[in-house]
Design a protein around this motif. Sequence first.
Motif, PDB file in Angstrom:
ATOM      1  N   ILE A 120       0.852  -1.184   0.000  1.00  0.00           N
ATOM      2  CA  ILE A 120       0.000   0.000   0.000  1.00  0.00           C
ATOM      3  C   ILE A 120       0.891   1.238   0.000  1.00  0.00           C
ATOM      4  CG2 ILE A 120      -0.355  -0.050   2.524  1.00  0.00           C
ATOM      5  CD1 ILE A 120      -3.394   0.670   1.418  1.00  0.00           C
ATOM      6  N   THR A 165       6.098  -0.886   3.031  1.00  0.00           N
ATOM      7  CA  THR A 165       6.247  -2.265   3.519  1.00  0.00           C
ATOM      8  C   THR A 165       6.171  -3.243   2.352  1.00  0.00           C
ATOM      9  OG1 THR A 165       5.298  -1.782   5.679  1.00  0.00           O
ATOM     10  CG2 THR A 165       5.110  -4.049   4.915  1.00  0.00           C
ATOM     11  N   GLY A 184       3.979  12.414   5.278  1.00  0.00           N
ATOM     12  CA  GLY A 184       3.742  11.174   6.015  1.00  0.00           C
ATOM     13  C   GLY A 184       2.395  11.254   6.710  1.00  0.00           C
ATOM     14  N   THR A 185       2.401  11.824   7.915  1.00  0.00           N
ATOM     15  CA  THR A 185       1.147  11.999   8.664  1.00  0.00           C
ATOM     16  C   THR A 185       0.144  12.825   7.856  1.00  0.00           C
ATOM     17  OG1 THR A 185       2.449  11.947  10.692  1.00  0.00           O
ATOM     18  CG2 THR A 185       0.213  12.840  10.859  1.00  0.00           C
ATOM     19  N   THR A 197       1.347   7.287  13.488  1.00  0.00           N
ATOM     20  CA  THR A 197       2.020   7.405  14.790  1.00  0.00           C
ATOM     21  C   THR A 197       0.991   7.481  15.925  1.00  0.00           C
ATOM     22  OG1 THR A 197       2.031   9.812  14.683  1.00  0.00           O
ATOM     23  CG2 THR A 197       3.941   8.668  13.734  1.00  0.00           C
ATOM     24  N   SER A 238       8.908   4.486   2.118  1.00  0.00           N
ATOM     25  CA  SER A 238       8.608   3.755   3.361  1.00  0.00           C
ATOM     26  C   SER A 238       7.545   2.681   3.142  1.00  0.00           C
ATOM     27  CB  SER A 238       8.138   4.748   4.444  1.00  0.00           C
ATOM     28  OG  SER A 238       8.101   4.107   5.698  1.00  0.00           O
ATOM     29  N   ILE A 278       1.181   5.080   0.166  1.00  0.00           N
ATOM     30  CA  ILE A 278       0.595   6.362   0.550  1.00  0.00           C
ATOM     31  C   ILE A 278       1.702   7.384   0.831  1.00  0.00           C
ATOM     32  CG2 ILE A 278      -0.903   7.552   2.209  1.00  0.00           C
ATOM     33  CD1 ILE A 278      -2.096   4.725   2.835  1.00  0.00           C
ATOM     34  N   THR A 279       2.632   7.006   1.704  1.00  0.00           N
ATOM     35  CA  THR A 279       3.655   7.932   2.193  1.00  0.00           C
ATOM     36  C   THR A 279       4.572   8.404   1.063  1.00  0.00           C
ATOM     37  OG1 THR A 279       3.589   6.766   4.294  1.00  0.00           O
ATOM     38  CG2 THR A 279       5.500   8.189   3.917  1.00  0.00           C
ATOM     39  N   GLN A 313       0.541   9.909  17.879  1.00  0.00           N
ATOM     40  CA  GLN A 313      -0.134  11.217  17.901  1.00  0.00           C
ATOM     41  C   GLN A 313      -1.397  11.187  17.039  1.00  0.00           C
ATOM     42  OE1 GLN A 313       3.099  10.749  17.805  1.00  0.00           O
ATOM     43  NE2 GLN A 313       4.225  12.355  18.870  1.00  0.00           N
ATOM     44  N   ILE A 367       5.473   3.630  14.435  1.00  0.00           N
ATOM     45  CA  ILE A 367       5.456   4.672  13.387  1.00  0.00           C
ATOM     46  C   ILE A 367       4.555   4.240  12.235  1.00  0.00           C
ATOM     47  CG2 ILE A 367       6.880   6.055  11.821  1.00  0.00           C
ATOM     48  CD1 ILE A 367       9.319   5.191  13.598  1.00  0.00           C
TER      49      ILE A 367
HETATM   50  C1  LIG Z   1       7.897  -0.069   9.614  1.00  0.00           C
HETATM   51  C2  LIG Z   1       7.148   0.921   8.774  1.00  0.00           C
HETATM   52  C3  LIG Z   1       6.298   0.479   7.795  1.00  0.00           C
HETATM   53  C4  LIG Z   1       5.601   1.406   6.987  1.00  0.00           C
HETATM   54  N1  LIG Z   1       4.826   0.936   5.967  1.00  0.00           N
HETATM   55  C5  LIG Z   1       4.201   1.828   5.149  1.00  0.00           C
HETATM   56  C6  LIG Z   1       3.476   1.358   4.022  1.00  0.00           C
HETATM   57  O1  LIG Z   1       3.365   0.157   3.752  1.00  0.00           O
HETATM   58  N2  LIG Z   1       2.896   2.282   3.203  1.00  0.00           N
HETATM   59  C7  LIG Z   1       2.992   3.623   3.439  1.00  0.00           C
HETATM   60  O2  LIG Z   1       2.438   4.397   2.667  1.00  0.00           O
HETATM   61  N3  LIG Z   1       3.701   4.093   4.500  1.00  0.00           N
HETATM   62  C8  LIG Z   1       4.299   3.227   5.359  1.00  0.00           C
HETATM   63  N4  LIG Z   1       5.050   3.682   6.411  1.00  0.00           N
HETATM   64  C9  LIG Z   1       5.158   5.107   6.629  1.00  0.00           C
HETATM   65  C10 LIG Z   1       4.312   5.591   7.792  1.00  0.00           C
HETATM   66  O3  LIG Z   1       2.946   5.480   7.507  1.00  0.00           O
HETATM   67  C11 LIG Z   1       4.750   7.039   8.111  1.00  0.00           C
HETATM   68  O4  LIG Z   1       6.085   6.958   8.595  1.00  0.00           O
HETATM   69  C12 LIG Z   1       3.842   7.669   9.154  1.00  0.00           C
HETATM   70  O5  LIG Z   1       2.582   7.968   8.595  1.00  0.00           O
HETATM   71  C13 LIG Z   1       4.441   8.970   9.727  1.00  0.00           C
HETATM   72  O6  LIG Z   1       4.942   9.784   8.735  1.00  0.00           O
HETATM   73  P1  LIG Z   1       6.444  10.345   8.841  1.00  0.00           P
HETATM   74  O7  LIG Z   1       7.329   9.247   9.264  1.00  0.00           O
HETATM   75  O8  LIG Z   1       6.736  11.040   7.558  1.00  0.00           O
HETATM   76  O9  LIG Z   1       6.411  11.397  10.027  1.00  0.00           O
HETATM   77  P2  LIG Z   1       5.854  12.902   9.979  1.00  0.00           P
HETATM   78  O10 LIG Z   1       4.492  12.934   9.432  1.00  0.00           O
HETATM   79  O11 LIG Z   1       6.889  13.769   9.383  1.00  0.00           O
HETATM   80  O12 LIG Z   1       5.761  13.201  11.548  1.00  0.00           O
HETATM   81  C14 LIG Z   1       6.931  13.368  12.345  1.00  0.00           C
HETATM   82  C15 LIG Z   1       6.471  13.467  13.809  1.00  0.00           C
HETATM   83  O13 LIG Z   1       5.539  14.562  13.954  1.00  0.00           O
HETATM   84  C16 LIG Z   1       4.319  14.106  14.503  1.00  0.00           C
HETATM   85  N5  LIG Z   1       3.188  14.828  13.933  1.00  0.00           N
HETATM   86  C17 LIG Z   1       2.940  15.096  12.625  1.00  0.00           C
HETATM   87  N6  LIG Z   1       1.780  15.754  12.492  1.00  0.00           N
HETATM   88  C18 LIG Z   1       1.268  15.909  13.738  1.00  0.00           C
HETATM   89  C19 LIG Z   1       0.085  16.521  14.288  1.00  0.00           C
HETATM   90  N7  LIG Z   1      -0.846  17.086  13.503  1.00  0.00           N
HETATM   91  N8  LIG Z   1      -0.103  16.492  15.645  1.00  0.00           N
HETATM   92  C20 LIG Z   1       0.824  15.908  16.436  1.00  0.00           C
HETATM   93  N9  LIG Z   1       1.952  15.325  15.991  1.00  0.00           N
HETATM   94  C21 LIG Z   1       2.169  15.309  14.665  1.00  0.00           C
HETATM   95  C22 LIG Z   1       4.260  12.624  14.149  1.00  0.00           C
HETATM   96  O14 LIG Z   1       3.433  11.919  15.048  1.00  0.00           O
HETATM   97  C23 LIG Z   1       5.737  12.215  14.261  1.00  0.00           C
HETATM   98  O15 LIG Z   1       6.050  11.926  15.596  1.00  0.00           O
HETATM   99  C24 LIG Z   1       5.747   2.785   7.233  1.00  0.00           C
HETATM  100  C25 LIG Z   1       6.596   3.226   8.253  1.00  0.00           C
HETATM  101  C26 LIG Z   1       7.295   2.317   9.013  1.00  0.00           C
HETATM  102  C27 LIG Z   1       8.216   2.806  10.083  1.00  0.00           C
END
Ligand SMILES: Cc1cc2nc3c(=O)[nH]c(=O)nc-3n(C[C@H](O)[C@H](O)[C@H](O)COP(=O)(O)OP(=O)(O)OC[C@H]3O[C@@H](n4cnc5c(N)ncnc54)[C@H](O)[C@@H]3O)c2cc1C
Length: 381
Positions: free
Chosen positions: A122, A157, A130-131, A362, A155, A124-125, A364, A358
């Motif tokens: 899947i 999987t 990310g978030t 996350t 990122s 998305i990221t 949050q 993560i």
């Molecule tokens: C093991 C693993 C498997 C994954 N598998 C997939 C996958 O299959 N497909 C896919 O698309 N993605 C995948 N991901 C990505 C994952 O979904 C993203 O890492 C996640 O959504 C967070 O995005 P980011 O790491 O870019 O952090 P960011 O969005 O940059 O956030 C950084 C920090 O800021 C915080 N933050 C951001 N916005 C807010 C807010 N509004 N309020 C409070 N805190 C906030 C976050 O909680 C985090 O602590 C995977 C990640 C990991 C580690």
Amino acid sequence: MDYGFDEDQEAYRQTVRRFATTVLAPHYQSDDKTATFRRQQARDMAAMGLTGLRIPTEHGGQEATAVIAGIATEEVGRADFNATYLIINTALISDIIVRNATPQQQAAWLPGIASGETVPCICITEPGHGTDAASLELKAVRTDTGWTLHGEKTSITLGMASDRGVVLARTGGPGARGVSAFWVDLHHPTVTRSAFDDLGSRAIGRASLHFDGTPVEDGDLIGAEGGGFVSVMQGFDYSRAIIGLGCIGAAEASLDEALQWSRDRVAFGQPIGTFQGVAFPLAECATYLKGARHICLEALWRKDNGLEHSAEAAMAKFWAPKLAAEVIHQCLLTIGHVAYSSEAPIGQRLRDVIGLEIGDGTAQVSKLVISRHLLGREFAP
Ligand SMILES: Cc1cc2nc3c(=O)[nH]c(=O)nc-3n(C[C@H](O)[C@H](O)[C@H](O)COP(=O)(O)OP(=O)(O)OC[C@H]3O[C@@H](n4cnc5c(N)ncnc54)[C@H](O)[C@@H]3O)c2cc1C
């Protein structure tokens, strides 16, 4: 109220435990060392029905309840935490396809997932989102017969191994309503992949995928144009509780090992389990795990019974992976230096479960969902 599994659920749990212990567990550490996803694992899991849990029987699946999918994930998590990713991906993606794709698309796509021949991911990221996934930028450009995809997903999987991906792309204006979902052939020459060198879950081959004009046909669109974000995000409600159970499974396996060690290991002339400093932290671990497990199963039970379950799924997602990491850490300390060696699986479990603090959103994000539920949307927009 009834807190136990029924006879069929209990029999299924034992069957999956036997399979996971004999077929999956022997590869848990070696797959981490080689950092490879084995196709044979997908075939073995498919033969057990684990890649088709949420697929209708007419397409080769099990048509299992959400609770059964949770039971399977917990048992697999005990033996090989990284194998739970295949259950999570196939269950989440099957649910999305069943809810949103046409009968013809379902008939074409689902049997391959159920049989283990199609390993799905899947997407998305992105590097910049990310978030804040609704701001994603990967562009779908209209052609006569469909679209071409341009941009990067990161990122992902099973990104190195996957055959097909549910790819979210921007087909319209800004925000969630400009996003559509496509079922994309990842073996097309316009798709290039690069693997992460990860701290944990090395066997899942987390990767970045570059789409350089990748063609998708009209028939590869999942659901309505502009409806992709909502249809994909709806599936996460359910996968979050499953993820929680996979993490709990890894923690339960560690707790079993720490308890056995506490019975066997003698210090100062007595088993270390007789010291309250050893026994009480393990009692706390067991208590917290039971609480988190109940929340996960309640979320899945609510889904099966057509009840609102977003808050419970969010509670499961923020608490269970964090708790699992804490419990595994405590168990590692209880066993001592032996557990610190890479020959023992416990240190790997700790590295592995942290990833799902993560992945899939996350803590949050989960707390935002819970806050909205408690306070109302105007307090936690
Ligand atoms: C093991 C693993 C498997 C994954 N598998 C997939 C996958 O299959 N497909 C896919 O698309 N993605 C995948 N991901 C990505 C994952 O979904 C993203 O890492 C996640 O959504 C967070 O995005 P980011 O790491 O870019 O952090 P960011 O969005 O940059 O956030 C950084 C920090 O800021 C915080 N933050 C951001 N916005 C807010 C807010 N509004 N309020 C409070 N805190 C906030 C976050 O909680 C985090 O602590 C995977 C990640 C990991 C580690």
